[in-house]
Design a protein around this motif. Structure first.
Motif, PDB file in Angstrom:
ATOM      1  N   ASN A  72     -57.763  79.409  45.883  1.00  0.00           N
ATOM      2  CA  ASN A  72     -59.662  80.103  45.508  1.00  0.00           C
ATOM      3  C   ASN A  72     -58.500  80.888  47.161  1.00  0.00           C
ATOM      4  N   PRO A  73     -58.158  82.128  47.215  1.00  0.00           N
ATOM      5  CA  PRO A  73     -57.513  82.868  45.845  1.00  0.00           C
ATOM      6  C   PRO A  73     -56.969  82.175  44.928  1.00  0.00           C
ATOM      7  N   PRO A  74     -56.941  83.072  44.092  1.00  0.00           N
ATOM      8  CA  PRO A  74     -55.962  82.096  42.853  1.00  0.00           C
ATOM      9  C   PRO A  74     -54.499  82.587  43.098  1.00  0.00           C
ATOM     10  N   THR A  75     -53.597  82.307  42.841  1.00  0.00           N
ATOM     11  CA  THR A  75     -52.539  82.551  43.016  1.00  0.00           C
ATOM     12  C   THR A  75     -52.013  82.173  41.378  1.00  0.00           C
ATOM     13  N   TRP A  76     -50.316  83.935  41.333  1.00  0.00           N
ATOM     14  CA  TRP A  76     -50.634  83.992  40.087  1.00  0.00           C
ATOM     15  C   TRP A  76     -49.129  84.048  39.749  1.00  0.00           C
ATOM     16  N   SER A  77     -48.349  83.664  38.332  1.00  0.00           N
ATOM     17  CA  SER A  77     -46.991  83.930  37.978  1.00  0.00           C
ATOM     18  C   SER A  77     -46.759  84.884  36.713  1.00  0.00           C
ATOM     19  N   ARG A  78     -45.574  85.677  36.860  1.00  0.00           N
ATOM     20  CA  ARG A  78     -45.779  86.760  36.425  1.00  0.00           C
ATOM     21  C   ARG A  78     -44.894  86.105  34.958  1.00  0.00           C
ATOM     22  N   GLU A  79     -44.791  86.520  33.763  1.00  0.00           N
ATOM     23  CA  GLU A  79     -43.624  86.697  32.537  1.00  0.00           C
ATOM     24  C   GLU A  79     -44.064  88.052  32.256  1.00  0.00           C
ATOM     25  N   GLU A  80     -42.500  88.387  31.973  1.00  0.00           N
ATOM     26  CA  GLU A  80     -42.117  89.826  31.124  1.00  0.00           C
ATOM     27  C   GLU A  80     -42.000  89.144  29.640  1.00  0.00           C
ATOM     28  N   VAL A  81     -43.210  90.463  28.908  1.00  0.00           N
ATOM     29  CA  VAL A  81     -43.478  89.541  27.030  1.00  0.00           C
ATOM     30  C   VAL A  81     -42.818  90.435  26.827  1.00  0.00           C
ATOM     31  N   ALA A  82     -41.847  91.648  26.943  1.00  0.00           N
ATOM     32  CA  ALA A  82     -41.182  93.127  26.950  1.00  0.00           C
ATOM     33  C   ALA A  82     -40.689  94.461  27.451  1.00  0.00           C
ATOM     34  N   SER A  83     -39.565  94.704  26.623  1.00  0.00           N
ATOM     35  CA  SER A  83     -39.285  95.350  27.802  1.00  0.00           C
ATOM     36  C   SER A  83     -38.688  96.367  26.917  1.00  0.00           C
ATOM     37  N   ASN A  84     -38.238  97.463  28.137  1.00  0.00           N
ATOM     38  CA  ASN A  84     -37.326  98.445  26.557  1.00  0.00           C
ATOM     39  C   ASN A  84     -39.208  99.831  25.531  1.00  0.00           C
ATOM     40  N   ILE A  85     -39.669  99.847  26.497  1.00  0.00           N
ATOM     41  CA  ILE A  85     -40.862 100.265  25.503  1.00  0.00           C
ATOM     42  C   ILE A  85     -41.423 101.481  26.114  1.00  0.00           C
ATOM     43  N   SER A  86     -40.357 103.024  26.371  1.00  0.00           N
ATOM     44  CA  SER A  86     -40.369 103.971  27.344  1.00  0.00           C
ATOM     45  C   SER A  86     -41.547 104.580  27.024  1.00  0.00           C
ATOM     46  N   GLY A  87     -42.154 104.748  28.039  1.00  0.00           N
ATOM     47  CA  GLY A  87     -43.713 105.449  28.247  1.00  0.00           C
ATOM     48  C   GLY A  87     -44.631 104.593  27.886  1.00  0.00           C
ATOM     49  N   ALA A  88     -44.468 102.559  28.248  1.00  0.00           N
ATOM     50  CA  ALA A  88     -45.216 101.849  27.790  1.00  0.00           C
ATOM     51  C   ALA A  88     -46.800 102.008  28.169  1.00  0.00           C
ATOM     52  N   SER A  89     -48.144 102.002  27.492  1.00  0.00           N
ATOM     53  CA  SER A  89     -49.652 102.776  28.188  1.00  0.00           C
ATOM     54  C   SER A  89     -50.062 102.558  28.438  1.00  0.00           C
ATOM     55  N   PHE A  90     -50.272 100.964  27.083  1.00  0.00           N
ATOM     56  CA  PHE A  90     -51.593 100.338  27.127  1.00  0.00           C
ATOM     57  C   PHE A  90     -50.681  99.129  25.817  1.00  0.00           C
ATOM     58  N   ALA A  91     -52.082  98.217  26.382  1.00  0.00           N
ATOM     59  CA  ALA A  91     -51.637  96.066  25.623  1.00  0.00           C
ATOM     60  C   ALA A  91     -52.862  95.918  26.649  1.00  0.00           C
ATOM     61  N   MET A  92     -52.938  95.318  24.905  1.00  0.00           N
ATOM     62  CA  MET A  92     -54.304  94.423  25.372  1.00  0.00           C
ATOM     63  C   MET A  92     -54.075  93.044  24.004  1.00  0.00           C
TER      64      MET A  92
END
Length: 482
Positions: A72-92
């Motif tokens: 509180n507040p939360p902390t975050w760890s970041r992971e790369e799921v994918a790369s080389n998606i030219s113009g990555a515009s949306f993910a869900m």
């Protein structure tokens, strides 16, 4: 059944925004090392009861997962799921392959790509391309469109493809069949699915930025699914995003839209009877290069509120629905006016306090912020002030806000009047002039950042605030303390 279809004009509502809700939404840095964030989505990926976040970086073209580590507040760890998606515009995210792990679908503008990322705890993320010829792929979602128990994928393309969906035919790896809707929407930017007509199957809503249209396709509920195209709006210039929610709590889903060229946030109310007709309400015009819109119940009443992002003015604004019988109007507040290239937008309870928070991305500012919702103690409502008439004969007052080092100017407004506000120093020099505004009845707030015309901060002292309306000129003063 749906042959009769027309758009009904609705009185526009313009509410000037202020940053007075800073006390209700605490801005926090989420990630200051991401390049060109273009989408955000809140989801509990590891099923630990804490909401995580996925997002895309337009350039160099990445998908990231931020895992909520609590606190509180939360902390975050970041992971790369994918790369080389030219113009990555949306993910869900969604449960696409039928196992117990949430997967990801994504779109790539320059890659012309719709892709599925299978979540495998042993080997990480396995990518499967559904299409690499979906020209200028802009947005993607997953729904069970044909009601067969498998999650399908639907996407919006600004190129020749328009709107397409990919039927999940099962298998391992999944077999996909690409299908159209019998027509295209020029410059497709956004797509959503919801049961618009009350027949228990999913219909499709989409918008096109070059056609300036919002369309919906009626699902006939058959196998294979057949579609009938209908129009919602044909003059929403630069239509960039559509979302759905029951905004008036009448049991029927309505449509929200953001228009880049029209600089507008609007709602189309679903008046379903023997046919669907639409009543348009302009929530705010002059919202410079509007890109994002999101419905969410931010406060403690039962009505959805609205959040929007404006790319050119770098604004993040919320509109809170306010009811002063017999009138209903939207009260607008800045949450951020320095979110450079504001675009990506999502909501979810990020700190486990039971209230939805807001997370937004600065596309040109290379940063993501989240805004902690403090509506557990509701915003001060203007209702009592209107009823008790504490403004008396003067419809303006100004207050120095030491916490934010600015001045909040409150106006008691009647319908259909033009309001013009000017600020002078003690010598009579004009320090600030706000553009003419039109308001619905109620108390509205605007904010002066205590900057002079040359953008330098003014000195401490007394300043005079003048309100000019077609009913007269009203004045008040405020003391600025630096």
């Amino acid at each position: 059944m749906w042959g009769s279809f027309k758009k009904v004009a609705f009185v526009a509502v313009l509410v000037f925004a202020t940053n007075c809700l800073f006390s209700q939404f605490m801005p926090r840095i989420f990630d200051y090392s991401i390049t060109a964030p273009s989408s955000l989505f809140v989801y509990d990926f590891n099923r630990d009861g804490l909401n995580d976040v996925i997002g895309t970086s337009w350039s160099p073209g990445q998908i990231f997962l931020w895992t909520n580590e609590g606190g509180n507040p939360p902390t975050w760890s970041r992971e790369e799921v994918a790369s080389n998606i030219s113009g990555a515009s949306f993910a869900m995210a969604g449960f696409i392959d039928g196992d117990s792990l949430p997967d990801i679908v994504s779109s790539g503008w320059y890659a012309n790509e719709i892709a599925f990322f299978k979540n495998d705890t042993l080997s990480g993320w396995t990518k499967q391309i559904l299409s690499d010829s979906f020209i200028q792929a802009h947005e993607v979602w997953t729904y069970d469109i044909d009601a067969d128990g498998d999650m399908d994928v639907i996407g919006a393309s600004a190129g020749s493809s328009g709107i397409r969906w990919w039927r999940n035919d099962g298998g391992n790896p999944i077999l996909w069949t690409e299908l159209a809707f019998g027509g295209n929407i020029a410059g497709g930017r956004s797509v959503n699915c919801v049961d618009l007509d009350g027949d228990s199957d999913l219909d499709v809503i989409a918008c096109g930025a070059t056609s300036n249209t919002i369309l919906w396709w009626e699902n006939n509920g058959q196998i294979p699914v057949g579609w009938t195209e209908h129009s919602v709006e044909n003059n929403f210039r630069g239509a960039h995003m559509v979302r759905t929610a029951d905004m008036d709590q009448d049991g029927k889903p309505d449509i929200l839209g953001a228009a880049f060229t029209d600089n507008q946030i609007a709602v189309w109310y679903n008046t379903m009877g023997d046919s669907i007709e639409w009543e348009k309400e302009i929530i705010q015009g002059g919202f410079s290069a509007a890109l994002g819109v999101k419905p969410e119940k931010l406060d403690t009443d039962s009505y959805p509120d609205i959040i929007g992002t404006a790319y050119s003015s770098s604004d993040l604004v919320v509109w809170i629905k306010t009811i002063i019988l017999p009138d209903t109007y939207w009260e607008a507040y800045y949450l951020d006016y320095n979110l450079s290239g504001a675009w990506a937008l999502a909501t979810g309870d990020l700190n486990q306090d039971g209230m939805p928070d807001i997370i937004a991305g600065a596309n040109t500012g290379n940063m993501i912020k989240w805004y902690e919702n403090g509506f557990g103690t509701a915003v001060e409502e203007p209702v009592d002030e209107i009823k008790t008439g504490i403004y008396g004969s003067n419809p303006i007052r100004a207050s120095w806000m030491p916490e934010t080092m600015n001045v909040v100017i409150e106006l008691y407004c009647e319908n259909n009047l033009s309001y013009h506000v000017e600020i002078y120093d003690v010598s009579g020099a004009l320090i600030k002039e706000f553009p003419d505004m039109m308001f619905q009845r109620g108390i509205h707030s605007i904010c002066w950042d205590c900057k002079s015309p040359d953008f330098t901060t003014v000195s401490s002292g007394i300043y005079f605030v003048s309100l000019k309306t077609n009913q007269g000129i009203f004045n008040t003063s405020v003391t600025v303390i630096k």
